[in-house]
Motif scaffolding. Structure first.
Motif, PDB file in Angstrom:
ATOM      1  N   ASP A  56      31.818 -50.717 102.675  1.00 14.05           N
ATOM      2  CA  ASP A  56      31.699 -49.362 103.233  1.00 14.05           C
ATOM      3  C   ASP A  56      30.826 -49.320 104.489  1.00 14.05           C
ATOM      4  OD1 ASP A  56      29.122 -49.630 102.261  1.00 14.05           O
ATOM      5  OD2 ASP A  56      29.292 -48.007 100.785  1.00 14.05           O
ATOM      6  N   ARG A  57      30.294 -50.481 104.916  1.00 13.04           N
ATOM      7  CA  ARG A  57      29.475 -50.648 106.128  1.00 13.04           C
ATOM      8  C   ARG A  57      28.154 -49.909 106.059  1.00 13.04           C
ATOM      9  NH1 ARG A  57      30.759 -50.870 111.349  1.00 13.04           N
ATOM     10  NH2 ARG A  57      30.886 -48.607 111.495  1.00 13.04           N
ATOM     11  N   ARG A  58      27.768 -49.415 104.903  1.00 11.12           N
ATOM     12  CA  ARG A  58      26.523 -48.653 104.797  1.00 11.12           C
ATOM     13  C   ARG A  58      25.304 -49.541 104.583  1.00 11.12           C
ATOM     14  NH1 ARG A  58      27.675 -43.295 101.380  1.00 11.12           N
ATOM     15  NH2 ARG A  58      25.457 -43.164 101.769  1.00 11.12           N
ATOM     16  N   SER A  59      25.538 -50.841 104.460  1.00 13.41           N
ATOM     17  CA  SER A  59      24.426 -51.780 104.360  1.00 13.41           C
ATOM     18  C   SER A  59      24.869 -53.141 104.877  1.00 13.41           C
ATOM     19  CB  SER A  59      23.925 -51.896 102.909  1.00 13.41           C
ATOM     20  OG  SER A  59      24.927 -52.454 102.090  1.00 13.41           O
ATOM     21  N   SER A  60      23.897 -53.942 105.250  1.00 15.04           N
ATOM     22  CA  SER A  60      24.164 -55.312 105.675  1.00 15.04           C
ATOM     23  C   SER A  60      23.007 -56.183 105.222  1.00 15.04           C
ATOM     24  CB  SER A  60      24.356 -55.396 107.193  1.00 15.04           C
ATOM     25  OG  SER A  60      23.216 -54.946 107.883  1.00 15.04           O
ATOM     26  N   THR A  61      23.281 -57.468 105.120  1.00 19.16           N
ATOM     27  CA  THR A  61      22.282 -58.429 104.662  1.00 19.16           C
ATOM     28  C   THR A  61      22.337 -59.654 105.542  1.00 19.16           C
ATOM     29  OG1 THR A  61      22.453 -57.681 102.367  1.00 19.16           O
ATOM     30  CG2 THR A  61      21.521 -59.867 102.732  1.00 19.16           C
ATOM     31  N   LEU A  62      21.177 -60.046 106.048  1.00 20.03           N
ATOM     32  CA  LEU A  62      21.051 -61.291 106.786  1.00 20.03           C
ATOM     33  C   LEU A  62      20.554 -62.347 105.806  1.00 20.03           C
ATOM     34  CD1 LEU A  62      21.282 -62.463 109.687  1.00 20.03           C
ATOM     35  CD2 LEU A  62      18.812 -62.135 109.856  1.00 20.03           C
ATOM     36  N   LEU A  63      21.386 -63.345 105.574  1.00 21.78           N
ATOM     37  CA  LEU A  63      21.060 -64.417 104.638  1.00 21.78           C
ATOM     38  C   LEU A  63      20.660 -65.651 105.439  1.00 21.78           C
ATOM     39  CD1 LEU A  63      21.215 -65.517 101.649  1.00 21.78           C
ATOM     40  CD2 LEU A  63      23.486 -66.349 102.289  1.00 21.78           C
ATOM     41  N   LEU A  64      19.427 -66.100 105.247  1.00 23.11           N
ATOM     42  CA  LEU A  64      18.967 -67.346 105.865  1.00 23.11           C
ATOM     43  C   LEU A  64      19.032 -68.414 104.794  1.00 23.11           C
ATOM     44  CD1 LEU A  64      15.891 -66.039 107.898  1.00 23.11           C
ATOM     45  CD2 LEU A  64      18.309 -66.112 108.542  1.00 23.11           C
ATOM     46  N   SER A  65      19.924 -69.377 104.976  1.00 26.93           N
ATOM     47  CA  SER A  65      20.213 -70.313 103.895  1.00 26.93           C
ATOM     48  C   SER A  65      19.163 -71.401 103.728  1.00 26.93           C
ATOM     49  CB  SER A  65      21.599 -70.929 104.084  1.00 26.93           C
ATOM     50  OG  SER A  65      21.697 -71.534 105.346  1.00 26.93           O
ATOM     51  N   ARG A  66      18.584 -71.883 104.819  1.00 34.29           N
ATOM     52  CA  ARG A  66      17.538 -72.906 104.737  1.00 34.29           C
ATOM     53  C   ARG A  66      16.465 -72.613 105.774  1.00 34.29           C
ATOM     54  NH1 ARG A  66      22.041 -76.235 104.468  1.00 34.29           N
ATOM     55  NH2 ARG A  66      21.644 -77.107 106.520  1.00 34.29           N
ATOM     56  N   PRO A  67      15.709 -71.544 105.593  1.00 31.06           N
ATOM     57  CA  PRO A  67      14.735 -71.179 106.628  1.00 31.06           C
ATOM     58  C   PRO A  67      13.661 -72.247 106.794  1.00 31.06           C
ATOM     59  CG  PRO A  67      14.381 -69.890 104.634  1.00 31.06           C
ATOM     60  CD  PRO A  67      15.649 -70.657 104.438  1.00 31.06           C
ATOM     61  N   ARG A  68      13.264 -72.413 108.047  1.00 39.22           N
ATOM     62  CA  ARG A  68      12.185 -73.337 108.376  1.00 39.22           C
ATOM     63  C   ARG A  68      10.964 -72.533 108.802  1.00 39.22           C
ATOM     64  NH1 ARG A  68      16.286 -75.403 112.586  1.00 39.22           N
ATOM     65  NH2 ARG A  68      16.453 -73.157 112.450  1.00 39.22           N
ATOM     66  N   ARG A  69       9.870 -73.200 108.889  1.00 41.83           N
ATOM     67  CA  ARG A  69       8.632 -72.520 109.289  1.00 41.83           C
ATOM     68  C   ARG A  69       8.815 -71.828 110.638  1.00 41.83           C
ATOM     69  NH1 ARG A  69       3.356 -72.894 107.603  1.00 41.83           N
ATOM     70  NH2 ARG A  69       3.950 -74.550 106.158  1.00 41.83           N
ATOM     71  N   ARG A  70       9.569 -72.451 111.526  1.00 45.45           N
ATOM     72  CA  ARG A  70       9.757 -71.864 112.861  1.00 45.45           C
ATOM     73  C   ARG A  70      10.640 -70.619 112.841  1.00 45.45           C
ATOM     74  NH1 ARG A  70      13.463 -76.536 115.649  1.00 45.45           N
ATOM     75  NH2 ARG A  70      15.465 -75.869 114.800  1.00 45.45           N
ATOM     76  N   ASP A  71      11.281 -70.314 111.713  1.00 40.45           N
ATOM     77  CA  ASP A  71      12.076 -69.092 111.587  1.00 40.45           C
ATOM     78  C   ASP A  71      11.244 -67.890 111.145  1.00 40.45           C
ATOM     79  OD1 ASP A  71      14.533 -70.325 112.301  1.00 40.45           O
ATOM     80  OD2 ASP A  71      14.739 -71.118 110.265  1.00 40.45           O
ATOM     81  N   ALA A  72       9.966 -68.102 110.896  1.00 38.71           N
ATOM     82  CA  ALA A  72       9.090 -66.986 110.511  1.00 38.71           C
ATOM     83  C   ALA A  72       9.021 -66.001 111.673  1.00 38.71           C
ATOM     84  CB  ALA A  72       7.704 -67.501 110.156  1.00 38.71           C
ATOM     85  N   ALA A  73       9.441 -64.762 111.421  1.00 39.11           N
ATOM     86  CA  ALA A  73       9.564 -63.772 112.485  1.00 39.11           C
ATOM     87  C   ALA A  73       9.723 -62.396 111.867  1.00 39.11           C
ATOM     88  CB  ALA A  73      10.783 -64.096 113.366  1.00 39.11           C
ATOM     89  N   VAL A  74       9.727 -61.384 112.720  1.00 37.47           N
ATOM     90  CA  VAL A  74      10.112 -60.041 112.317  1.00 37.47           C
ATOM     91  C   VAL A  74      11.600 -59.912 112.598  1.00 37.47           C
ATOM     92  CG1 VAL A  74       9.773 -57.574 112.652  1.00 37.47           C
ATOM     93  CG2 VAL A  74       7.822 -59.132 112.815  1.00 37.47           C
ATOM     94  N   TYR A  75      12.379 -59.567 111.586  1.00 37.69           N
ATOM     95  CA  TYR A  75      13.833 -59.423 111.712  1.00 37.69           C
ATOM     96  C   TYR A  75      14.175 -57.944 111.704  1.00 37.69           C
ATOM     97  CZ  TYR A  75      14.290 -64.407 111.049  1.00 37.69           C
ATOM     98  OH  TYR A  75      14.206 -65.773 111.217  1.00 37.69           O
ATOM     99  N   TYR A  76      14.989 -57.523 112.658  1.00 39.22           N
ATOM    100  CA  TYR A  76      15.361 -56.119 112.818  1.00 39.22           C
ATOM    101  C   TYR A  76      16.875 -55.960 112.724  1.00 39.22           C
ATOM    102  CZ  TYR A  76      10.823 -55.661 115.233  1.00 39.22           C
ATOM    103  OH  TYR A  76       9.503 -55.693 115.573  1.00 39.22           O
TER     104      TYR A  76
END
Length: 100
Positions: free
Chosen positions: A76-96
């Motif tokens: 229904d497009r009313r939500s979305s999910t960002l899935l990070l499958s193998r995050p690394r330390r360098r992926d630490a961030a604010v996600y918008y």
């Protein structure tokens, strides 16, 4: 971001999501007032840097190469999910997420 300026297109995200390096994580976004022609956009902001565009879509889920993962969009497009499958330390961030 687009969503901050458009009242009808407000988005809601969890204030904090944590994981350990290499452990899959899901970042959820709710956009209940999305319109049929609005795109869903995801960005991240690494420490001491400006926002970086990650992915956008109108309705289809998409794979990501960097960071490795996937953007899932509800039917229904009313939500979305960002899935990070193998995050690394360098992926630490604010996600918008944003819509517009």
């Amino acid at each position: 971001l687009l969503a901050a300026a458009v009242g009808r297109a407000q988005v809601q995200q969890e204030p904090l999501v944590e994981t350990t390096e290499g452990t899959e994580i899901s970042i959820n976004c709710s956009h209940p007032n999305i319109q049929s022609n609005d795109f869903i956009h995801w960005y991240r902001q690494l420490p001491d840097q400006g926002p970086e565009f990650l992915v956008s879509t109108l309705r289809d889920s998409k794979d990501l190469d960097e960071p490795l993962g996937k953007l899932w969009v509800a039917a229904d497009r009313r939500s979305s999910t960002l899935l990070l499958s193998r995050p690394r330390r360098r992926d630490a961030a604010v996600y918008y997420c944003a819509v517009g």
